[in-house]
Design an enzyme around this catalytic site. Structure first.
Site, PDB file in Angstrom:
ATOM      1  N   GLN A 130       0.821  -1.209   0.000  1.00 59.34           N
ATOM      2  CA  GLN A 130       0.000   0.000   0.000  1.00 59.34           C
ATOM      3  C   GLN A 130       0.852   1.254   0.000  1.00 59.34           C
ATOM      4  O   GLN A 130       2.055   1.226   0.259  1.00 59.34           O
ATOM      5  CB  GLN A 130      -0.904   0.002   1.227  1.00 59.34           C
ATOM      6  N   HIS A 148       0.261   5.759   0.950  1.00 59.00           N
ATOM      7  CA  HIS A 148      -0.602   6.784   1.518  1.00 59.00           C
ATOM      8  C   HIS A 148      -0.367   8.100   0.790  1.00 59.00           C
ATOM      9  O   HIS A 148       0.760   8.400   0.376  1.00 59.00           O
ATOM     10  CB  HIS A 148      -0.314   6.955   3.002  1.00 59.00           C
ATOM     11  N   GLU A 200       3.627   7.312   8.760  1.00 61.05           N
ATOM     12  CA  GLU A 200       3.624   6.366   9.873  1.00 61.05           C
ATOM     13  C   GLU A 200       5.031   5.872  10.155  1.00 61.05           C
ATOM     14  O   GLU A 200       5.948   6.020   9.343  1.00 61.05           O
ATOM     15  CB  GLU A 200       2.690   5.190   9.590  1.00 61.05           C
ATOM     16  N   HIS A 203       4.755   0.082   0.606  1.00 60.72           N
ATOM     17  CA  HIS A 203       5.261  -0.688   1.730  1.00 60.72           C
ATOM     18  C   HIS A 203       4.271  -1.771   2.125  1.00 60.72           C
ATOM     19  O   HIS A 203       3.099  -1.738   1.737  1.00 60.72           O
ATOM     20  CB  HIS A 203       5.544   0.217   2.939  1.00 60.72           C
ATOM     21  N   ARG A 207      -4.178   0.621  -2.212  1.00 63.78           N
ATOM     22  CA  ARG A 207      -3.561  -0.701  -2.218  1.00 63.78           C
ATOM     23  C   ARG A 207      -3.113  -1.095  -3.619  1.00 63.78           C
ATOM     24  O   ARG A 207      -3.706  -0.675  -4.602  1.00 63.78           O
ATOM     25  CB  ARG A 207      -4.545  -1.732  -1.663  1.00 63.78           C
TER      26      ARG A 207
END
Length: 402
Positions: A96, A98, A133, A263, A282
């Protein structure tokens, strides 16, 4: 300061034992994937200030400045800007990416304008926020992070000796780096379903064979891809994963995952922190929706080292994991019996998580309170409170950049 009662999310890829072992409960036999600590409306932590358990997001909504501090509200709005988790993977999460903040805002506004329900399976943007993240390993932890250099990816894929993969190898060797990675990923995601499944099965068999040679080049990576294929047989994401760096973190090591970086987490237990968002695009190892055009628009086709992070010690004894983001700051304290008390300053909201041993928290002032956290327990500290920290164990501290 309040002890947190947290929710465990039972996603299918989760370990059946790792989180129960951490928090001291009996396994249920079902996957227990994530322990959430924070004020995300999907599963907010609960605190009790003498009138029964209340969701943390409701507590913050009632007095944002009093809980988060005026500076944090001014910078991030009236909500806790980060979510802390313990993540326990026994099978791969989806490959995926972001979006960055501008992409998230534009994508959310577009889908809202088109009237796509928030819970629609084809919805990409659940909110208008980005989702950088970080994961810190508590056990040896396997993951994928960022693109390999095309030449290295070509060598790895060519060694599988699968004829159907030869066109991808040729592109990786012939085209400029960013173009090569984009063309191959687009080709994999756009390939005929039956044809790519057959190719993946052949590639998986070869990966199993190459992984069995402990002295072989990329043997550990082939083993990781073969293991992922057992969870997702025939999934085109296996080929996409081979374009990415395979990383094994040792306990205490970390990865930071910024916008556009593809990642996946494969196996292990870790502490994860992220900006408070649900935006995920995704590209494989998933039965969920894949929006190929939007994915290719968001992915950053830049190859390089995955950038394993190690904590940087401060004079006060805190070890800080560096990250180029303001919404969260993650650090840890390695406490020992007889050590000097450490002060966690006031001014920002904090969530404190004990992952080993015991940590004693004492808020200073005339109405000071004391909480002892054992392994797997956590606490919320509102911005106005200063905490004195002692104990014998490991404590992670999540807050915002001051």
């Amino acid at each position: 300061m309040n002890r947190l009662t947290n929710t465990v999310r039972p996603y299918a890829w989760g370990s059946t034992t790792a989180i129960p072992d951490l928090i001291g409960t009996e396994p249920t036999g079902e996957p227990q994937a994530e322990l959430w600590m924070g004020a995300h409306p999907g599963a907010p932590s609960r605190i009790d200030r003498g009138h029964g358990p209340v969701a943390l997001d409701a507590v913050i909504d009632a007095d944002p400045a009093g809980e988060l501090g005026e500076a944090a509200v001014k910078r991030f709005g009236p909500r806790l800007p980060f979510l802390l988790k313990v993540l326990a993977a026994a099978a791969p999460l989806s490959v995926q990416v972001h979006p960055d903040l501008a992409q998230a805002r534009a994508g959310f506004a577009d889908e809202e304008a088109r009237g796509i329900p928030l819970d629609a399976p084809e919805r990409n943007y659940k909110d208008a926020n980005h989702k950088p993240e970080m994961i810190v390993a508590l056990t040896p932890f396997d993951g994928l992070c960022g693109f390999r250099h095309p030449a290295e990816a070509a060598d790895l894929i060519e060694a599988l000796a699968v004829p159907a993969l030869t066109p991808y190898v040729d592109i990786l060797r012939a085209q400029p780096e960013d173009q090569a990675l984009r063309e191959v990923l687009a080709a994999v995601l756009g390939a005929d379903a039956d044809a790519i499944a057959e190719t993946v099965h052949a590639a998986t068999a070869s990966a199993e064979r190459l992984a069995a040679d402990p002295d072989g080049l990329h043997a550990r990576s082939y083993g990781a891809y073969a293991k992922a294929a057992r969870s997702f047989p025939g999934d085109r994401g296996i080929i996409a994963a081979m374009l990415l760096n395979h990383v094994r973190l040792q306990p205490g090591e970390a990865l930071y995952l910024g916008a556009g970086v593809p990642h996946a987490y494969l196996d292990g237990l870790g502490v994860e922190i992220m900006a408070n968002s649900d935006n995920v695009l995704r590209c494989g190892l998933t039965p969920k929706h894949i929006d190929v055009p939007e994915l290719l628009r968001v992915v950053r086709f830049e190859a390089g080292d995955p950038g394993v992070l190690r904590p940087e010690p401060t004079p006060e004894g805190e070890e800080v994991y560096p990250a180029p983001i303001d919404e969260f700051c993650l650090s840890r304290h390695l406490l020992s019996t007889g050590g000097h008390p450490r002060t966690l300053p006031a001014g920002t909201p904090q969530i404190l998580l004990c992952t080993d041993g015991e940590a004693r928290l004492h808020t200073t002032g005339p109405n000071g309170t004391t909480i002892t956290l054992s392994r797997g327990e956590s606490a919320y500290v509102p911005a106005p409170e200063t905490v004195e920290l002692t104990g014998d164990g490991t404590l992670f501290r999540a807050t915002v950049t001051a």
